[in-house]
Enzyme design. Structure first.
Site, PDB file in Angstrom:
ATOM      1  N   LYS A 284     -45.306  60.625  -9.622  1.00 25.71           N
ATOM      2  CA  LYS A 284     -46.161  61.828  -9.913  1.00 25.71           C
ATOM      3  C   LYS A 284     -45.321  63.047  -9.309  1.00 25.71           C
ATOM      4  O   LYS A 284     -45.192  64.023 -10.000  1.00 25.71           O
ATOM      5  CB  LYS A 284     -47.262  61.669  -9.103  1.00 25.71           C
ATOM      6  CG  LYS A 284     -48.419  60.759  -9.707  1.00 25.71           C
ATOM      7  CD  LYS A 284     -49.745  60.913  -9.133  1.00 25.71           C
ATOM      8  CE  LYS A 284     -50.652  60.096  -9.876  1.00 25.71           C
ATOM      9  NZ  LYS A 284     -51.989  60.498  -9.449  1.00 25.71           N
TER      10      LYS A 284
ATOM     11  N   ARG B  28     -53.766  44.495 -10.162  1.00 25.17           N
ATOM     12  CA  ARG B  28     -55.128  44.935 -10.750  1.00 25.17           C
ATOM     13  C   ARG B  28     -54.865  44.773 -12.471  1.00 25.17           C
ATOM     14  O   ARG B  28     -55.905  44.303 -13.015  1.00 25.17           O
ATOM     15  CB  ARG B  28     -55.311  46.135 -10.518  1.00 25.17           C
ATOM     16  CG  ARG B  28     -55.882  46.338  -9.084  1.00 25.17           C
ATOM     17  CD  ARG B  28     -56.387  47.932  -8.675  1.00 25.17           C
ATOM     18  NE  ARG B  28     -55.055  48.735  -8.606  1.00 25.17           N
ATOM     19  CZ  ARG B  28     -55.061  49.940  -8.686  1.00 25.17           C
ATOM     20  NH1 ARG B  28     -56.062  50.676  -8.906  1.00 25.17           N
ATOM     21  NH2 ARG B  28     -53.878  50.641  -8.229  1.00 25.17           N
TER      22      ARG B  28
ATOM     23  N   ASP C 221     -54.542  64.931 -10.858  1.00 25.14           N
ATOM     24  CA  ASP C 221     -54.484  63.615 -11.095  1.00 25.14           C
ATOM     25  C   ASP C 221     -55.834  63.400 -12.101  1.00 25.14           C
ATOM     26  O   ASP C 221     -56.632  64.215 -12.319  1.00 25.14           O
ATOM     27  CB  ASP C 221     -54.927  63.194  -9.801  1.00 25.14           C
ATOM     28  CG  ASP C 221     -55.587  61.473  -9.632  1.00 25.14           C
ATOM     29  OD1 ASP C 221     -54.861  60.837 -10.220  1.00 25.14           O
ATOM     30  OD2 ASP C 221     -56.740  61.393  -9.408  1.00 25.14           O
TER      31      ASP C 221
ATOM     32  N   ASP D 224     -57.992  60.092 -12.697  1.00 26.57           N
ATOM     33  CA  ASP D 224     -59.149  59.228 -12.131  1.00 26.57           C
ATOM     34  C   ASP D 224     -59.757  59.633 -10.913  1.00 26.57           C
ATOM     35  O   ASP D 224     -59.177  60.057  -9.763  1.00 26.57           O
ATOM     36  CB  ASP D 224     -58.883  57.585 -12.027  1.00 26.57           C
ATOM     37  CG  ASP D 224     -58.364  57.142 -13.496  1.00 26.57           C
ATOM     38  OD1 ASP D 224     -58.869  55.941 -13.438  1.00 26.57           O
ATOM     39  OD2 ASP D 224     -57.812  57.603 -14.229  1.00 26.57           O
TER      40      ASP D 224
ATOM     41  N   ASN E 290     -51.754  58.301  -3.472  1.00 20.33           N
ATOM     42  CA  ASN E 290     -50.732  58.332  -4.174  1.00 20.33           C
ATOM     43  C   ASN E 290     -50.353  59.792  -4.846  1.00 20.33           C
ATOM     44  O   ASN E 290     -49.384  60.059  -5.611  1.00 20.33           O
ATOM     45  CB  ASN E 290     -50.791  57.378  -5.546  1.00 20.33           C
ATOM     46  CG  ASN E 290     -52.008  57.663  -6.309  1.00 20.33           C
ATOM     47  OD1 ASN E 290     -53.107  57.809  -5.865  1.00 20.33           O
ATOM     48  ND2 ASN E 290     -51.816  57.386  -7.703  1.00 20.33           N
TER      49      ASN E 290
ATOM     50  N   SER F  87     -51.285  60.897 -13.883  1.00 16.29           N
ATOM     51  CA  SER F  87     -52.190  59.907 -13.536  1.00 16.29           C
ATOM     52  C   SER F  87     -51.358  58.357 -13.269  1.00 16.29           C
ATOM     53  O   SER F  87     -50.411  57.900 -14.080  1.00 16.29           O
ATOM     54  CB  SER F  87     -53.064  59.425 -14.482  1.00 16.29           C
ATOM     55  OG  SER F  87     -53.945  58.548 -14.333  1.00 16.29           O
ATOM     56  N   GLY F  88     -51.717  57.559 -12.458  1.00 16.36           N
ATOM     57  CA  GLY F  88     -51.570  56.311 -12.150  1.00 16.36           C
ATOM     58  C   GLY F  88     -52.407  55.387 -12.839  1.00 16.36           C
ATOM     59  O   GLY F  88     -52.591  54.413 -12.928  1.00 16.36           O
TER      60      GLY F  88
ATOM     61  N   GLU G 127     -62.858  55.509 -11.846  1.00 19.46           N
ATOM     62  CA  GLU G 127     -61.700  54.850 -11.742  1.00 19.46           C
ATOM     63  C   GLU G 127     -61.597  53.846 -13.190  1.00 19.46           C
ATOM     64  O   GLU G 127     -62.163  52.936 -12.996  1.00 19.46           O
ATOM     65  CB  GLU G 127     -61.338  54.003 -10.660  1.00 19.46           C
ATOM     66  CG  GLU G 127     -61.283  54.789  -9.250  1.00 19.46           C
ATOM     67  CD  GLU G 127     -59.883  55.660  -9.371  1.00 19.46           C
ATOM     68  OE1 GLU G 127     -58.810  55.231  -9.726  1.00 19.46           O
ATOM     69  OE2 GLU G 127     -59.968  56.583  -8.589  1.00 19.46           O
TER      70      GLU G 127
ATOM     71  N   ASP H 113     -56.902  63.214  -5.312  1.00 20.39           N
ATOM     72  CA  ASP H 113     -57.964  62.597  -4.368  1.00 20.39           C
ATOM     73  C   ASP H 113     -57.355  61.384  -3.434  1.00 20.39           C
ATOM     74  O   ASP H 113     -58.074  60.939  -2.587  1.00 20.39           O
ATOM     75  CB  ASP H 113     -59.102  62.182  -5.113  1.00 20.39           C
ATOM     76  CG  ASP H 113     -58.892  60.989  -5.911  1.00 20.39           C
ATOM     77  OD1 ASP H 113     -59.881  59.863  -5.674  1.00 20.39           O
ATOM     78  OD2 ASP H 113     -57.923  60.759  -6.618  1.00 20.39           O
TER      79      ASP H 113
END
EC number: 3.1.3.3
Length: 242
Positions: A174, A81, A35, A37, A200, A125-126, A44, A197
């Site tokens: 992912k 967001r 991941d 962030d 997701n 990554s999201g 983030e 972390d």
């Protein structure tokens, strides 16, 4: 702080393991997926972009709830967001990268150790391509997948761009990406390490042969085979010898 299941043991201060055979080595794996962030990097990114329009607290609250697993639909959470970023100048992205983004402690050391042991490195990554591509280049990462912010006339539109694989890299994507890269490499997903972390990250962590929680949310920490609660990412090398 949440406690790990009773099967977990404290390997060293701030480092917990469960279900791991002794003598495990990096060479036992072929791929490591990170991941970005709050895992590879210290922020983030979406929260910091939102700060440019005075909406950091609002966006950060949604991010935190999502990473804790309290908002189950990551795609809807991200859309909410990103919509709040409408009108942010694209120059704000470079400012976040230059002024706020740092690699987390031990990130470079762990990536280099994995590369030296012959592993390919995946960033999934999201977060956003603007940052993922720069981190990929900075660390010499082999593969990266992330979300692309739409921009027009020098400002963000509040939308994400459809890409060849889909529109939003959520937990399911992912997982699919890890499986796809493993398949392309001709390896089993059990020959992969997955590090994250947030909630997701759990789908890809569940497919990997070794799952690692880094300063993670309680649910993620509880499900991981390795939980790094203090120190840097390179503490994984205390468990899995280079």
């Amino acid at each position: 702080m949440s406690s790990l299941p009773s099967s977990a043991t404290e390997f060293a201060p701030g480092l917990h393991i469960r279900g791991i055979a002794p003598g495990l080595r990096l060479q036992d794996f072929k791929l490591i997926a990170f991941d970005m962030d709050s895992t590879l990097i210290n922020i983030e990114c979406i929260d910091e972009i939102a700060d440019a329009v005075g909406k950091k607290a609002e966006v950060a609250a949604i991010t935190e709830a999502t990473m804790r697993g309290e908002i189950a639909d990551f795609k809807e959470s991200l859309r909410r967001r990103v919509a709040l970023l409408q009108g942010v100048p694209t120059s704000a992205l470079q400012e976040v990268y230059d002024q706020r983004l740092q690699l987390n402690p031990g990130a470079e050391a762990l990536v280099k150790a994995c590369q030296a042991a012959g592993l390919k490195v995946l960033l999934v990554s999201g977060g956003f391509t603007f940052f993922a591509n720069r981190v990929k280049q900075r660390l010499g990462i082999d593969f990266a997948r992330s979300n692309l912010l739409e921009e027009k006339d020098g400002v963000l539109t509040g939308q994400v761009v459809q890409q060849s694989w889909g529109d939003i890299c959520d937990g399911a994507e992912k997982r699919r990406t890890l499986l796809e890269v493993a398949s392309l490499m001709g390896i089993s997903p059990r020959q992969a390490i997955a590090v994250g972390d947030g909630a997701n990250d759990l789908p890809m962590m569940g497919e990997a042969g070794l799952s690692v929680a880094f300063h993670a949310k309680p649910r993620v920490r509880a499900e991981a085979m390795v939980a790094i609660d203090s120190g840097g990412l390179d503490r994984l090398l205390e468990v899995v010898a280079a």
